[in-house]
Design a protein around this motif. Structure first.
Motif, short mmCIF file in Angstrom:
data_model
loop_
_atom_site.label_atom_id
_atom_site.label_comp_id
_atom_site.label_asym_id
_atom_site.label_seq_id
_atom_site.Cartn_x
_atom_site.Cartn_y
_atom_site.Cartn_z
N ARG A 1 47.60 15.53 24.70
CA ARG A 1 48.65 16.50 25.00
C ARG A 1 48.91 17.39 23.78
N ARG A 2 48.95 16.76 22.59
CA ARG A 2 49.16 17.54 21.36
C ARG A 2 48.06 18.58 21.17
N GLU B 1 48.33 21.35 23.72
CA GLU B 1 49.48 22.21 23.37
C GLU B 1 49.11 23.14 22.22
N ARG B 2 48.43 22.59 21.23
CA ARG B 2 48.01 23.42 20.08
C ARG B 2 47.06 24.52 20.55
N ARG C 1 36.05 24.66 15.07
CA ARG C 1 37.46 25.02 15.05
C ARG C 1 38.33 23.75 15.00
N GLN D 1 48.18 15.86 7.52
CA GLN D 1 48.30 15.53 8.95
C GLN D 1 47.52 14.25 9.27
N HIS E 1 48.98 27.26 22.42
CA HIS E 1 49.71 28.17 21.53
C HIS E 1 48.76 29.05 20.72
N ALA E 2 47.67 28.45 20.24
CA ALA E 2 46.73 29.24 19.42
C ALA E 2 45.90 30.17 20.29
N ILE F 1 41.24 22.26 12.02
CA ILE F 1 42.67 22.36 12.26
C ILE F 1 43.47 21.16 11.75
N GLU F 2 42.83 20.13 11.24
CA GLU F 2 43.58 18.98 10.77
C GLU F 2 43.55 18.91 9.25
N ALA G 1 49.13 11.05 24.23
CA ALA G 1 49.93 11.85 23.27
C ALA G 1 49.02 12.75 22.45
N VAL G 2 47.88 12.22 22.00
CA VAL G 2 46.95 13.01 21.20
C VAL G 2 46.35 14.14 22.04
#
Lengths: 214, 223
Positions: free
Chosen positions: B14-15, B18-19, B74, B83, B22-23, B78-79, B11-12
């Motif tokens: 994949r997250r 995905e981020r 980077r 979060q 998109h970025a 981002i966290e 899950a981590v």
């Protein structure tokens, strides 16, 4: 130590950060089915106390139990999935869609993705499911955080200034979520500086002043 | 490790992927800058094919390391604290979080490395006859740099030093990876004489994995 009848049981709890004493001698209990409103001026230590209850900050002194687990013990990590926290700032990932944010929490928690979609519908955000969180308003992000708590059904829900930036329908939503937690014999701790707005949602109030409960 | 561990790690990962999708920071920023860095060297030393083919492999891995550090910085940025709190309260296993973050970073870095390797071959005229070693070297480098980045990011968050600390932590510790990668590819020996450099890289990757696992919980608790 005997099993606790309280979801939160603090005795003489203190928190020091560096040289500053943030909390001292906090005595606090929250029973199942109870919703505690915690009030206090800015800097009174409300958010710090909420972070201690959330197991995110270890007390410097005193005895603290949350959901029956002593916060000094490593078992405190096991309690975390039973806690829900909605803090000052949204904790969503801005690049991900609102639904993808919920689905991430669902995957980590072992909840079905259908439950994530259902929770988003429950907070009236299904039309904006694909919108990146970074392009959603603060109020919309808040609603998604409420959806997360609906989906995960915590036993102890912690809310930090839940009314900020919410429209009247969203405030009704908060009341609905709080009522749902209490119906499940869970408990709620709700921090605010606005006594009047929070009063309808709480069964008991306490005031934090100078780092201790009056 | 139970199914919950792998579910959370995936899950981590994949997250994070995905981020990144998109970025698009690696595809649209890091890869073009890396290619430009590789292009600048021939402009600086002159277009002498002998010189370029000799320094090509080293330049490739220097660029990979430097831009790997950029990617790590980077990822540190981002966290946000809310979060991190939310992650902790989801009850995520810190080791699963480390594994997921490292896996996502390694995938991103591997893509970067493959593109940079193609650019280096094109610009420097490197002899690619023995580059099958790259099938082992590139993933090892990516995993090692990803582990370093994840650990360094967690340390920087833990001491609230911000991203400025990350290059100071990553760069010196990445030197064995840089040496191993360069030496393996440059000293290609059909008899396996360069195996010792690969072993060095594997040991570095393994040690970093152990450090990451052992420090995951304390670093999650103090960040």
């Amino acid at each position: 130590m005997p099993a606790s009848n309280f979801h939160v049981e603090f005795s003489g709890v203190g928190v020091r950060i560096g040289m500053a004493t943030i909390l001292r001698d906090v005595e606090l209990t929250v029973a199942p089915g109870e919703s505690l409103g915690l009030f206090g001026a800015n800097g009174a230590g409300k958010t710090t106390l909420l972070r201690v209850v959330a197991t995110l900050l270890k007390p410097s002194g005193g005895s603290a139990r949350v959901l029956g687990v002593n916060l000094d013990s490593p078992d405190r990590f096991d309690v975390r999935p039973r806690l829900g926290l909605i803090g000052h700032s949204p904790a969503l990932y801005p690049e991900l869609s609102l639904l993808a944010n919920l689905e991430f929490a669902a995957r980590v928690s072992g909840v079905s993705l259908a439950a994530a979609a259902e929770a988003l519908r429950a907070v009236g955000m299904e039309q904006a499911a694909d919108r990146p969180a970074g392009e959603a308003s603060f109020g919309m992000q808040r609603r998604v955080e409420f959806a997360r708590e609906i989906m995960l059904q915590p036993d102890l829900l912690l809310l930090d200034e839940p009314h900020s930036a919410l429209d009247p329908s969203a405030i009704e939503l908060v009341e609905h979520i709080v009522a749902g937690v209490l119906q499940r014999s869970g408990a709620v701790v709700l921090v605010s500086h606005d006594v009047d707005r929070v009063a309808p949602m709480v069964t008991r109030t306490a005031e934090l002043r100078g780092g201790t409960i009056q | 490790m139970n199914s919950g561990f792998w579910r959370q790690a995936m899950a981590v990962a994949r997250r994070d992927l995905e981020r990144e999708r998109h970025a698009g920071e690696v595809v649209w920023v890091t890869i073009p800058f890396g290619a430009i860095a590789l292009l600048l060297v021939p402009l600086a030393v002159g277009i002498n094919q002998d010189v370029l083919s000799r320094i090509g492999t080293g330049m490739l891995f220097v660029v990979v390391m430097l831009f790997g550090v950029l990617t790590s910085i980077r990822r540190t940025n981002i966290e946000t604290p809310p979060q991190r709190d939310a992650i902790a309260l989801l009850g995520i296993d810190p080791v699963a979080e480390f594994a997921g973050k490292t896996a996502a970073s390694a995938v991103v870095l591997l893509v970067f490395e493959v593109v940079m390797a193609a650019v280096a071959v094109a610009l420097y005229g490197i002899d690619i006859s023995g580059w099958w070693w790259m099938i082992i070297v590139l993933p090892l480098t990516a995993i090692g740099l990803a582990e370093l980045g994840t650990i360094s990011g967690a340390i920087a968050a833990s001491v609230q030093a911000g991203p400025a600390l990350v290059p100071l932590l990553v760069t010196p510790l990445a030197i064995p990876l840089l040496l191993g990668a360069t030496q393996t590819v440059e000293n290609i020996d059909p008899d396996g004489g360069n195996l010792s450099w690969l072993v060095l890289m594997a040991i570095v990757v393994l040690v970093l994995a152990i450090v990451g696992v052992l420090t995951a919980r304390p670093l999650q608790e103090t960040r």
